[in-house]
Each structure stands twice: as C-alpha cells, then as structure tokens.
Design a protein around this motif. Sequence first.
Motif, PDB file in Angstrom:
ATOM      1  N   SER A 110     -10.746  54.373  29.559  1.00  0.00           N
ATOM      2  CA  SER A 110      -9.489  55.103  29.695  1.00  0.00           C
ATOM      3  C   SER A 110      -9.509  56.416  28.924  1.00  0.00           C
ATOM      4  O   SER A 110      -8.461  56.945  28.560  1.00  0.00           O
ATOM      5  N   GLY A 122      -4.433  58.270  27.742  1.00  0.00           N
ATOM      6  CA  GLY A 122      -5.378  57.241  27.294  1.00  0.00           C
ATOM      7  C   GLY A 122      -5.233  56.877  25.835  1.00  0.00           C
ATOM      8  O   GLY A 122      -6.225  56.801  25.103  1.00  0.00           O
ATOM      9  N   GLY A 173      -7.202  53.810  24.743  1.00  0.00           N
ATOM     10  CA  GLY A 173      -8.637  54.092  24.713  1.00  0.00           C
ATOM     11  C   GLY A 173      -9.044  54.839  23.457  1.00  0.00           C
ATOM     12  O   GLY A 173     -10.079  54.540  22.847  1.00  0.00           O
TER      13      GLY A 173
END
Length: 322
Positions: free
Chosen positions: A93, A152, A155
């Motif tokens: 991500s 993200g 992530g």
Amino acid sequence: MSSRRVLGLAVAASVLFGGTFVAVKAGLDYFPPLLFVALRFDIAAVALVGYVLATRSRADLLPRTRGDLVGIAATGLLAIGLTNALLFVGQQSATSAVAAIVFSLNPILTPVFAALLLSTERLSRRGAVGMAVGLLGVALVVDPDPAMLADGGLGKLILFAGAVTAAFGSVLIRWADSDLSSTVRVAWGLPLAAALTHGFSAAAGESAATVVWTVPGLLALAYVGILAGAVAYIAYFGLLDATGPIRANLVFYAVPAVSTLGGWALLDEAIPPTAVAGFLAIFAGFAVIGSESVDLGRLRPGYEPDVNHFEIDGEIRAFEAD
C-alpha cells in the motif's frame, strides 16, 4: 579493513539495496508478500550456505560463544527476517519512493539504539550535521508531495516498523561481538529468516497456488534473492563489522538516489529537477561524516609524523624503551 574496500562494500550495498524497492513492487504483482520474502530467503540461503561451505573450514563455520548465537539470531530474525517481512507487506500500500523515504530514517534511528547498547558508538556533532545534510538530500531526490505521503498510512507505519527493526538489529549484532565472520553469520541467519517468514506466510493464510509464474516475476525473485539478497548481505554485514552500525546504515541514505536513477534508466521514469541537488547533498553529507576519520593536520605543508607516539582506540600513547 582498507578504506578502499569499505567504500566498495558501501557502494555495492547501496546499489543492490537501491534496486530492491523497485523489484519488490514489481514482484508483488505475482507473489503474496510474505511468501515472496520467504522464497527470497530460500534462494539467498542456498546460495550463501553453498558459498561458505565451499570456501570456509569447519572451524570457521561453527558458533562457539553466546555472542555468536546472539549475532546469528539478531541477523536472521531481526535485521533480515522481520525487517524484510515488514518491508514486503508495507509496500503493498505504498509506492517504492515512499518506502525508500521511510527506510532512509534507519540512519537516524540507529544512534538512538547505539546510545543505549554500545558505549563506543556515539554520534558526534559533525556526524549529526552530515546526517542532517544527507537526509535533506534524500528529500530532494525523491521530491515527495503531500498527496503521495498522505496515502497508504498503514503501509507507512508498517514500513517504519521495518526501519526500526533494521536499526535495532544492526546495533544488536555489534553488541553481540561475535567471533564469526559476517558472511558466515549471515549464512546461519538466512535459514532462520526463511523459517520465520514461511511461518508468517502460513499464519496469514497465503498459498503457493496464488503465485503467478511469469518471467517478470521470476526476474524480480532472482534479483531480490541473489543480488539484493546473498550478494548485498555479504557487502552490508561486512560493512557493519568494519565500521559499526551508525556508519554502515548510512547506505540507506543513498538507496533513494539509486532507486530514482534505476527507475529513470529501466522504467523511463522522470527525474525531478531537485534530484541533482539531492544527489550532491547526499554526497556532501557522506563527505562531512567521512572527514571525521581524516586527520586534516597531515595535509598541511611541512607535516612530519610523530614517531614517538601511537594511537589505540582514540588514546595517544608513547613508546617505552625496553
């Protein structure tokens, strides 16, 4: 270890690790993340274990002290295994550029752990200045925009955790003070990393049936397993033993620059106008830090060495007559 060899190890680690982020992002189209990293370690372990068996004696291969065991565990479970598991999962991500930015925080995190565990590893004022200049260079190379960094979030948190484990693992390796060579220690550590990540993959419910076997996927796996795996680990952990974790982890400042150049050369990605300034800033940061090991007084005209004194661990001592 000669300064020329140290420089060679640093360049090799920077270049090979720099391609990792691009190869990982490409390979995630074909492999589940944890299985991808586990297969990487399988390949790297076979290559490196075969190499040390062919080039080292049995006496050189066997761990004998607690430091050897701690060094192997820190290498396989933290610096390699958990760090890369978090990297591969986090890049699902996050872009390669964002991953490179987050991992370039590694050199900043390392002195924190070194201050806690290593009495001989301290960041000097000059080192702090060089580190700050290098970090500025990273930002200029990648040229992140707020929108890119805002996406993200999970992530990036996972990637940051990977940067933390990488920094802590490298300091713990130095603290262990193993008598094994760095190459042998990595050869022991890679099977541990493979077992750890295969366990993570199984626990996450990943299946080999979901792998898409294609030429691009195999090339990405070969790169992260052999070049950015076995070869890069020999270079990086050799550098770690030679220079200590604070200096060795400076290679992660150069990684975004290598990734940017690789994307331009191989993927026709544009280089932002600020990147050239960033490359120069990274080089300047390395030069500032590296200048600590150069005695500038030796460069002045008429310099003559003091043959009556010598230096051990930073302490000047005098020769004594028999």
